[in-house]
Design a protein around this motif. Structure first.
Motif, PDB file in Angstrom:
ATOM      1  N   THR A 101    -100.116  52.244 -88.416  1.00  0.00           N
ATOM      2  CA  THR A 101     -99.675  51.767 -87.097  1.00  0.00           C
ATOM      3  C   THR A 101     -99.457  52.892 -86.095  1.00  0.00           C
ATOM      4  O   THR A 101     -99.298  52.632 -84.897  1.00  0.00           O
ATOM      5  N   LYS A 102     -99.436  54.132 -86.573  1.00  0.00           N
ATOM      6  CA  LYS A 102     -99.168  55.285 -85.694  1.00  0.00           C
ATOM      7  C   LYS A 102     -97.794  55.164 -85.047  1.00  0.00           C
ATOM      8  O   LYS A 102     -97.603  55.464 -83.855  1.00  0.00           O
ATOM      9  N   GLU A 103     -96.824  54.716 -85.843  1.00  0.00           N
ATOM     10  CA  GLU A 103     -95.452  54.571 -85.368  1.00  0.00           C
ATOM     11  C   GLU A 103     -94.559  55.623 -86.011  1.00  0.00           C
ATOM     12  O   GLU A 103     -94.904  56.217 -87.040  1.00  0.00           O
ATOM     13  N   LEU A 104     -93.385  55.828 -85.436  1.00  0.00           N
ATOM     14  CA  LEU A 104     -92.385  56.689 -86.056  1.00  0.00           C
ATOM     15  C   LEU A 104     -91.865  56.045 -87.326  1.00  0.00           C
ATOM     16  O   LEU A 104     -91.633  54.829 -87.368  1.00  0.00           O
ATOM     17  N   ASN A 105     -91.673  56.851 -88.369  1.00  0.00           N
ATOM     18  CA  ASN A 105     -91.041  56.316 -89.573  1.00  0.00           C
ATOM     19  C   ASN A 105     -89.529  56.470 -89.448  1.00  0.00           C
ATOM     20  O   ASN A 105     -89.033  57.175 -88.546  1.00  0.00           O
ATOM     21  N   PRO A 106     -88.745  55.853 -90.317  1.00  0.00           N
ATOM     22  CA  PRO A 106     -87.276  55.912 -90.192  1.00  0.00           C
ATOM     23  C   PRO A 106     -86.719  57.333 -90.185  1.00  0.00           C
ATOM     24  O   PRO A 106     -85.778  57.628 -89.442  1.00  0.00           O
ATOM     25  N   THR A 107     -87.295  58.223 -90.998  1.00  0.00           N
ATOM     26  CA  THR A 107     -86.815  59.602 -91.048  1.00  0.00           C
ATOM     27  C   THR A 107     -86.992  60.299 -89.704  1.00  0.00           C
ATOM     28  O   THR A 107     -86.102  61.020 -89.231  1.00  0.00           O
ATOM     29  N   GLN A 108     -88.132  60.072 -89.060  1.00  0.00           N
ATOM     30  CA  GLN A 108     -88.392  60.694 -87.762  1.00  0.00           C
ATOM     31  C   GLN A 108     -87.454  60.149 -86.681  1.00  0.00           C
ATOM     32  O   GLN A 108     -86.972  60.905 -85.836  1.00  0.00           O
ATOM     33  N   VAL A 109     -87.220  58.848 -86.707  1.00  0.00           N
ATOM     34  CA  VAL A 109     -86.311  58.245 -85.716  1.00  0.00           C
ATOM     35  C   VAL A 109     -84.913  58.830 -85.866  1.00  0.00           C
ATOM     36  O   VAL A 109     -84.273  59.244 -84.889  1.00  0.00           O
TER      37      VAL A 109
END
Length: 381
Positions: free
Chosen positions: A259-267
């Motif tokens: 999806t090219k989204e931020l993962n929880p760790t990055q957020v």
């Protein structure tokens, strides 16, 4: 003399069934199959059972929540050869024709590309004919809000005084863009966004039927990404499945990769860096985001959503309840709510919202991300 072999003597060759996209394969086929639309189910069950479906229905709600599928189900329910029913057989001539999109009595108009007066006049003229082989003629107008005002006005008389053998089903994501005079002539059916838990449960059922081993966290991430749209979530499930490697269960990291989204760790890392005033790590993380070619619109959306979740906890919401639908876990929500005060959260929410709208016209959206987060480190100035 040459002897010609009859068909009965030919080898029994099995024909491979053509591939069907999952979002079509698992499209609901009866009123009871609809996911997360209890109110719509109850209304339609009563109307169909009593054979009192109005001449015009307005199906409105977010994309992917089942509006067009429901319109086709209504068409089958009214025309199934076993009679008017909430559970059409799906096997008779009429049901098959409607499913395959080649019924002469069920006409679909895509108002996104056929939205002029002439298109509606042609439809109105067509509606004057009696059914060819079915019981009721059904006209489904998708993206109805894209009909021009002139086209909608040309439709008013027919909507107000249709013949007894015709139904009009209008589907739209933006009913407020339609003329009030059109809306007032239709019975509204409002489709709500499907909850993450309902989407995840449906995806789990599909994964089992397809023999796909997948983590629960992966299903939750897909459900969260789809934002209440069942069609999008099923398409994403298939896309993630296509990236599956070997016999191992599909992991949640694969969802964020696709999806090219931020993962929880990055957020969590970005929000913690803002809370701690850590400009160095903000720059480092934003550069990594740019190098990874993440979708900046989705990055902003994830940050806005997480920021709002933290604000809700600061204002007294139960972090365990918020965590059920948040990309952040309970512990992260509690930690961030202690680091970020309400003033900073309010300023940050406004800044993120402004930046998200600006990137739509920016040629360097990743720089806007960094500039916005750095301004928050500096107190939002």
């Amino acid at each position: 003399m040459t002897k010609i072999l009859g068909a009965s003597l030919m080898p029994n060759v099995k024909t491979k069934q053509a591939f069907q996209p999952w979002h079509l394969k698992y499209r609901p086929q009866s009123i009871n199959d609809l996911t997360g639309q209890d109110s719509v189910q109850k209304v339609l069950t009563r109307l169909i059972t009593e054979d009192s479906v109005p001449q015009a229905l307005l199906l409105s709600g977010p994309k992917g929540t089942g509006k067009t599928s429901t319109a086709r189900i209504i068409a089958m329910s009214l025309n199934c050869e076993k009679g008017v029913t909430t559970t059409p057989c799906g096997e008779c001539k009429n049901c098959k024709a409607i499913q395959n999109g080649n019924s002469l009595d069920v006409v679909e108009l895509d108002a996104a590309s056929h939205n002029g007066v002439d298109d509606i006049r042609k439809l109105v003229a067509d509606a004057g004919y009696a059914p060819f082989s079915a019981r009721t003629r059904v006209f489904i107008i998708d993206e109805a809000h894209q009909l021009s005002n002139s086209a909608q006005n040309a439709f008013l008389k027919t909507l107000e005084e249709p013949n007894n053998h015709t139904k009009f089903l209008l589907a739209t994501t933006e009913p407020h863009k339609m003329l009030e005079t059109v809306r007032s002539r239709c019975l509204p059916l409002r489709f709500r966004p499907i909850s993450q838990s309902e989407v995840a449960q449906r995806l789990e059922d599909i994964a089992k039927k397809e023999g796909v081993s997948i983590d629960d966290s992966c299903l939750e991430a897909i459900a969260r990404s789809s934002k209440g749209g069942m069609r999008d979530s099923i398409q994403l499930l298939f896309e993630v499945f296509c990236h599956k490697e070997g016999d191992e269960p599909v992991k949640v990291d694969k969802v964020y990769e696709v999806t090219k989204e931020l993962n929880p760790t990055q957020v969590e890392f970005l929000l913690s860096a803002v809370a701690q005033g850590d400009s160095y790590n903000l720059v480092r993380c934003c550069n990594a985001i740019e190098e990874s070619a993440l979708d900046i619109n989705k990055v902003f959306d994830a940050l806005l959503t997480a920021w709002t979740d933290v604000m809700a906890v600061v204002l007294g919401a139960n972090p365990k309840q918020i965590a059920k639908t948040s990309i952040l876990g309970t512990e992260n929500l509690e930690t961030l709510s202690q680091k970020l005060d309400l003033t900073m959260l309010t300023v940050g929410l406004e800044k993120l919202d402004q930046a998200e709208r600006r990137i739509a016209t920016s040629s360097n959206s990743s720089r806007w991300l960094l500039a916005t987060l750095l301004s928050l480190v500096n107190g939002g100035e």
